[in-house]
Design a protein around this motif. Structure first.
Motif, PDB file in Angstrom:
ATOM      1  N   LEU A 192      -2.016 -13.214  -7.842  1.00 21.66           N
ATOM      2  CA  LEU A 192      -2.797 -12.298  -6.996  1.00 21.66           C
ATOM      3  C   LEU A 192      -1.937 -11.228  -6.353  1.00 21.66           C
ATOM      4  CD1 LEU A 192      -5.192 -14.861  -5.264  1.00 21.66           C
ATOM      5  CD2 LEU A 192      -5.820 -13.110  -6.940  1.00 21.66           C
ATOM      6  N   ALA A 193      -0.627 -11.492  -6.223  1.00 18.38           N
ATOM      7  CA  ALA A 193       0.257 -10.469  -5.665  1.00 18.38           C
ATOM      8  C   ALA A 193       0.449  -9.305  -6.627  1.00 18.38           C
ATOM      9  CB  ALA A 193       1.617 -11.102  -5.313  1.00 18.38           C
ATOM     10  N   LEU A 194       0.198  -9.559  -7.917  1.00 18.45           N
ATOM     11  CA  LEU A 194       0.416  -8.531  -8.933  1.00 18.45           C
ATOM     12  C   LEU A 194      -0.884  -7.989  -9.519  1.00 18.45           C
ATOM     13  CD1 LEU A 194       3.355 -10.288 -10.837  1.00 18.45           C
ATOM     14  CD2 LEU A 194       3.524  -8.495  -9.100  1.00 18.45           C
ATOM     15  N   TYR A 195      -1.869  -8.851  -9.647  1.00 17.20           N
ATOM     16  CA  TYR A 195      -3.108  -8.454 -10.340  1.00 17.20           C
ATOM     17  C   TYR A 195      -4.309  -8.707  -9.437  1.00 17.20           C
ATOM     18  CZ  TYR A 195       0.143  -8.918 -14.230  1.00 17.20           C
ATOM     19  OH  TYR A 195       1.236  -8.805 -15.046  1.00 17.20           O
ATOM     20  N   TYR A 196      -5.090  -7.666  -9.174  1.00 22.76           N
ATOM     21  CA  TYR A 196      -6.276  -7.778  -8.336  1.00 22.76           C
ATOM     22  C   TYR A 196      -7.067  -6.473  -8.406  1.00 22.76           C
ATOM     23  CZ  TYR A 196      -3.130  -5.204  -5.239  1.00 22.76           C
ATOM     24  OH  TYR A 196      -2.251  -4.285  -4.734  1.00 22.76           O
ATOM     25  N   LEU A 197      -8.318  -6.542  -7.996  1.00 22.27           N
ATOM     26  CA  LEU A 197      -9.136  -5.333  -7.860  1.00 22.27           C
ATOM     27  C   LEU A 197      -8.995  -4.838  -6.429  1.00 22.27           C
ATOM     28  CD1 LEU A 197     -12.396  -6.348  -9.770  1.00 22.27           C
ATOM     29  CD2 LEU A 197     -10.417  -5.078 -10.614  1.00 22.27           C
ATOM     30  N   PRO A 198      -8.596  -3.592  -6.246  1.00 30.82           N
ATOM     31  CA  PRO A 198      -8.305  -3.108  -4.888  1.00 30.82           C
ATOM     32  C   PRO A 198      -9.562  -3.000  -4.030  1.00 30.82           C
ATOM     33  CG  PRO A 198      -8.213  -1.297  -6.459  1.00 30.82           C
ATOM     34  CD  PRO A 198      -8.376  -2.547  -7.271  1.00 30.82           C
ATOM     35  N   LEU A 199      -9.333  -3.088  -2.741  1.00 32.35           N
ATOM     36  CA  LEU A 199     -10.410  -2.866  -1.780  1.00 32.35           C
ATOM     37  C   LEU A 199     -10.717  -1.374  -1.702  1.00 32.35           C
ATOM     38  CD1 LEU A 199      -9.327  -5.235   1.154  1.00 32.35           C
ATOM     39  CD2 LEU A 199     -11.385  -5.472  -0.241  1.00 32.35           C
ATOM     40  N   GLN A 200     -12.009  -1.019  -1.707  1.00 28.12           N
ATOM     41  CA  GLN A 200     -12.408   0.389  -1.629  1.00 28.12           C
ATOM     42  C   GLN A 200     -13.467   0.564  -0.554  1.00 28.12           C
ATOM     43  OE1 GLN A 200     -13.733   1.973  -5.350  1.00 28.12           O
ATOM     44  NE2 GLN A 200     -11.718   1.783  -6.339  1.00 28.12           N
ATOM     45  N   THR A 201     -13.386   1.672   0.153  1.00 25.91           N
ATOM     46  CA  THR A 201     -14.403   2.018   1.136  1.00 25.91           C
ATOM     47  C   THR A 201     -15.526   2.761   0.436  1.00 25.91           C
ATOM     48  OG1 THR A 201     -13.317   4.113   1.651  1.00 25.91           O
ATOM     49  CG2 THR A 201     -12.647   2.172   2.939  1.00 25.91           C
ATOM     50  N   GLY A 202     -16.562   3.079   1.203  1.00 18.48           N
ATOM     51  CA  GLY A 202     -17.713   3.756   0.608  1.00 18.48           C
ATOM     52  C   GLY A 202     -17.393   5.134   0.081  1.00 18.48           C
ATOM     53  N   ASP A 203     -16.384   5.807   0.640  1.00 22.94           N
ATOM     54  CA  ASP A 203     -16.033   7.150   0.169  1.00 22.94           C
ATOM     55  C   ASP A 203     -14.958   7.126  -0.904  1.00 22.94           C
ATOM     56  OD1 ASP A 203     -13.870   6.343   1.632  1.00 22.94           O
ATOM     57  OD2 ASP A 203     -14.025   7.924   3.156  1.00 22.94           O
ATOM     58  N   GLY A 204     -14.634   5.910  -1.440  1.00 22.22           N
ATOM     59  CA  GLY A 204     -13.685   5.813  -2.542  1.00 22.22           C
ATOM     60  C   GLY A 204     -12.246   5.612  -2.139  1.00 22.22           C
ATOM     61  N   GLN A 205     -11.957   5.516  -0.856  1.00 22.33           N
ATOM     62  CA  GLN A 205     -10.578   5.315  -0.413  1.00 22.33           C
ATOM     63  C   GLN A 205     -10.113   3.899  -0.721  1.00 22.33           C
ATOM     64  OE1 GLN A 205      -9.994   5.980   3.757  1.00 22.33           O
ATOM     65  NE2 GLN A 205      -7.793   5.512   3.695  1.00 22.33           N
ATOM     66  N   ILE A 206      -8.935   3.768  -1.309  1.00 27.76           N
ATOM     67  CA  ILE A 206      -8.374   2.465  -1.634  1.00 27.76           C
ATOM     68  C   ILE A 206      -7.525   1.965  -0.465  1.00 27.76           C
ATOM     69  CG2 ILE A 206      -6.815   1.210  -3.185  1.00 27.76           C
ATOM     70  CD1 ILE A 206      -7.633   3.072  -5.413  1.00 27.76           C
ATOM     71  N   LEU A 207      -7.789   0.721  -0.052  1.00 29.56           N
ATOM     72  CA  LEU A 207      -7.065   0.134   1.081  1.00 29.56           C
ATOM     73  C   LEU A 207      -5.969  -0.788   0.551  1.00 29.56           C
ATOM     74  CD1 LEU A 207     -10.091  -0.811   3.378  1.00 29.56           C
ATOM     75  CD2 LEU A 207      -8.695   1.270   3.429  1.00 29.56           C
ATOM     76  N   THR A 208      -4.732  -0.482   0.869  1.00 31.94           N
ATOM     77  CA  THR A 208      -3.599  -1.312   0.472  1.00 31.94           C
ATOM     78  C   THR A 208      -2.623  -1.395   1.633  1.00 31.94           C
ATOM     79  OG1 THR A 208      -2.381   0.591  -0.424  1.00 31.94           O
ATOM     80  CG2 THR A 208      -3.787  -0.656  -1.955  1.00 31.94           C
ATOM     81  N   VAL A 209      -1.753  -2.373   1.557  1.00 33.20           N
ATOM     82  CA  VAL A 209      -0.683  -2.502   2.550  1.00 33.20           C
ATOM     83  C   VAL A 209       0.621  -2.161   1.847  1.00 33.20           C
ATOM     84  CG1 VAL A 209      -1.906  -4.274   3.871  1.00 33.20           C
ATOM     85  CG2 VAL A 209      -0.360  -4.970   2.046  1.00 33.20           C
ATOM     86  N   PRO A 210       1.643  -1.753   2.611  1.00 29.39           N
ATOM     87  CA  PRO A 210       2.937  -1.441   1.981  1.00 29.39           C
ATOM     88  C   PRO A 210       3.482  -2.628   1.201  1.00 29.39           C
ATOM     89  CG  PRO A 210       2.883  -0.660   4.243  1.00 29.39           C
ATOM     90  CD  PRO A 210       1.643  -1.486   4.052  1.00 29.39           C
ATOM     91  N   GLY A 211       4.267  -2.309   0.172  1.00 27.41           N
ATOM     92  CA  GLY A 211       4.807  -3.355  -0.686  1.00 27.41           C
ATOM     93  C   GLY A 211       5.602  -4.411   0.066  1.00 27.41           C
ATOM     94  N   LEU A 212       6.353  -3.987   1.085  1.00 28.68           N
ATOM     95  CA  LEU A 212       7.144  -4.946   1.850  1.00 28.68           C
ATOM     96  C   LEU A 212       6.238  -5.947   2.556  1.00 28.68           C
ATOM     97  CD1 LEU A 212       9.910  -5.851   2.869  1.00 28.68           C
ATOM     98  CD2 LEU A 212       9.662  -4.235   4.768  1.00 28.68           C
ATOM     99  N   PHE A 213       5.131  -5.464   3.128  1.00 28.51           N
ATOM    100  CA  PHE A 213       4.188  -6.364   3.795  1.00 28.51           C
ATOM    101  C   PHE A 213       3.487  -7.278   2.784  1.00 28.51           C
ATOM    102  CE2 PHE A 213       4.747  -3.152   7.022  1.00 28.51           C
ATOM    103  CZ  PHE A 213       4.760  -3.901   8.204  1.00 28.51           C
ATOM    104  N   LEU A 214       3.225  -6.718   1.591  1.00 30.14           N
ATOM    105  CA  LEU A 214       2.596  -7.535   0.556  1.00 30.14           C
ATOM    106  C   LEU A 214       3.524  -8.687   0.156  1.00 30.14           C
ATOM    107  CD1 LEU A 214       0.008  -7.637  -1.180  1.00 30.14           C
ATOM    108  CD2 LEU A 214       1.300  -6.413  -2.954  1.00 30.14           C
TER     109      LEU A 214
END
Length: 464
Positions: free
Chosen positions: A142-164
């Motif tokens: 799951l750290a490498l493969y997943y469907l990203p979180l998206q808001t209604g306007d298409g913005q992808i929500l991610t955290v910095p790689g270090l936090f991941l």
């Protein structure tokens, strides 16, 4: 905890702790939480998901719960394999939800620790390692493969790689730490439960033996009067039947058999009184009774009555099964490991009662002296010790039972050695071995002075 013929502890098989109904109920709570979280994310946070995939994954959990509830009785307890499969399903189901909702970017990824903790608490180490390994593997995917979180306007929500990476490391460490911690705590709780059960069984056995003695004493007492009447009448018949030798011989036989019955009942009554009806006795007599079974085992058991420091009289103490059985276990341990002699020192004052059990053996091993009294202690023992006690398993249960029973009576117990723990030379005939010191507040086990003349209670037949 009972050991089977293959040396496997019954307590190692703990999967029957968990009822199917419990896991089903927990899964219903998880399903409700998952549906509620999705609705909040959709309606309040305006997040977009693959709702069809969510419905499929959550629906699988619902179907499994319904099938489990209808097919199996409510009181079904899972086998080791069944419990492992149920927890693996939960890990896979949660991982699937995380895959469709951002992977480790989803803060709910920490929930994968829950099935691992349950597994460590309820299953054997092999099954717990399997569930932990599967959880770590899925988290790594799951750290490498997943469907990203998206808001209604298409913005992808991610955290910095270090936090991941930190989230991944935290979950992995949490799986290992919580798994080991939960397994250790559950094992200790179960071990203590089994040891307390063994203690209760030992006390129950002692109480039953005591009760049997009471029944014997009561029967001997009740039969004494009619037997005395038979004895008197048969003696008179012997005198009255002069010239009728055949009848006179029968009367003599009755008289002789009455004497025999009297002797048997006397011994039975005495044994019963020794076990139950003498409800209390002098301290020395109670200690002698506890040590008596081990005085004829080829080792010397010496009672030293040191007396009182303040010239108070020797106390009468209650002959409670806990005291007798606990002291007997301690004496047995000393006799088992001594070279030639065991000493039991008896002392008292107006405020307390003190006993010391000392032997001339090698003493308690330095590696376990701080844990004496814990149940099921394992440790290496020298070949010489195995030769002395070839049938002894070294589990520490006897000392645990003794310590638990005596502490129930208010005793304070300390274990020590009479010589340097690094001294490898035995000192036969010297007080250089293991020392067990016991002390009670006098009022905890002694009989008030006004009751000491009531040594025997009324005979009563005990029924279960």
């Amino acid at each position: 905890m009972i050991e089977n013929g293959n040396g496997v502890m019954a307590g190692e098989r703990r999967s029957d702790w968990v009822r199917l109904r419990t896991l089903v109920a927990v899964r219903w709570i998880a399903i409700a939480g998952q549906i509620g979280t999705i609705l909040v994310a959709m309606l309040t946070l305006d997040l977009r998901f693959d709702y069809g995939a969510f419905a499929l994954v959550i629906g699988a959990s619902i179907i499994l719960n319904i099938v489990s509830s209808f097919i199996y009785p409510e009181n079904t307890r899972l086998s080791e394999r069944g419990a492992t499969l149920m927890l693996l399903f939960d890990i896979l189901q949660l991982s699937a939800l995380l895959y469709f909702s951002g992977g480790l970017n989803n803060p709910f990824s920490m929930l994968i620790l829950a099935p691992v903790s349950i597994s460590a608490s309820a299953l054997r180490p092999k099954s717990s390692i399997l569930t932990g390994a599967v959880a770590i593997a899925l988290v790594s995917v799951l750290a490498l493969y997943y469907l990203p979180l998206q808001t209604g306007d298409g913005q992808i929500l991610t955290v910095p790689g270090l936090f991941l990476f930190g989230t991944w490391a935290g979950i992995v460490i949490g799986v290992v730490f919580l798994g080991v911690f939960s397994w250790k705590v559950a094992s200790e709780i179960h071990t203590m439960s089994e040891a307390l059960l063994a203690t209760q069984m030992a006390l129950t056995r002692e109480q039953k033996l005591t009760d049997i003695g009471g029944v014997v004493a009561a029967a001997a007492h009740e039969l004494g009067t009619p037997l005395a009447t038979i004895k008197l009448v048969s003696s008179e018949l012997v005198d009255d039947l002069e010239g009728q030798e055949e009848l006179r011989d029968d009367a003599r036989l009755i008289n002789e058999q009455a004497d025999r019955c009297r002797d048997i009942l006397h011994s039975m009554g005495q044994a019963g009184k020794d076990d139950l009806h003498m409800r209390f006795a002098p301290l020395q007599a109670v200690v002698e009774e506890a040590a008596q079974p081990h005085m004829a085992r080829g080792k010397s058991v010496t009672l030293d009555v040191l007396g009182s420091e303040d010239e108070s009289a020797q106390p009468y103490v209650y002959r409670r099964p806990e005291i007798i059985h606990g002291l007997r276990n301690l004496v047995q341990n000393a006799v088992d490991f001594c070279e030639t002699t065991v000493w039991i020192d008896i002392a008292w004052s107006a405020d307390d009662i003190r006993l010391r059990i000392i032997d001339d053996g090698a003493g308690f091993p330095a590696s376990v002296i701080g844990r004496i009294g814990d149940p099921f202690m394992h440790g290496r023992r020298a070949d010489k010790e195995f030769e002395k006690r070839p049938g002894y398993q070294g589990m520490g249960l006897g000392l645990f039972i003794a310590k638990t029973l005596l502490e129930r009576t208010g005793a304070e117990i300390a274990f020590s050695n009479g010589s340097d723990p690094h001294d490898l030379h035995l000192h036969a005939g010297r007080r250089s071995g293991a020392i067990v010191e016991l002390s009670w507040q006098r009022h905890m086990i002694s009989v008030p002075e006004g009751e000491q003349n009531k040594a025997l209670g009324e005979n009563t037949l005990l029924t279960s």
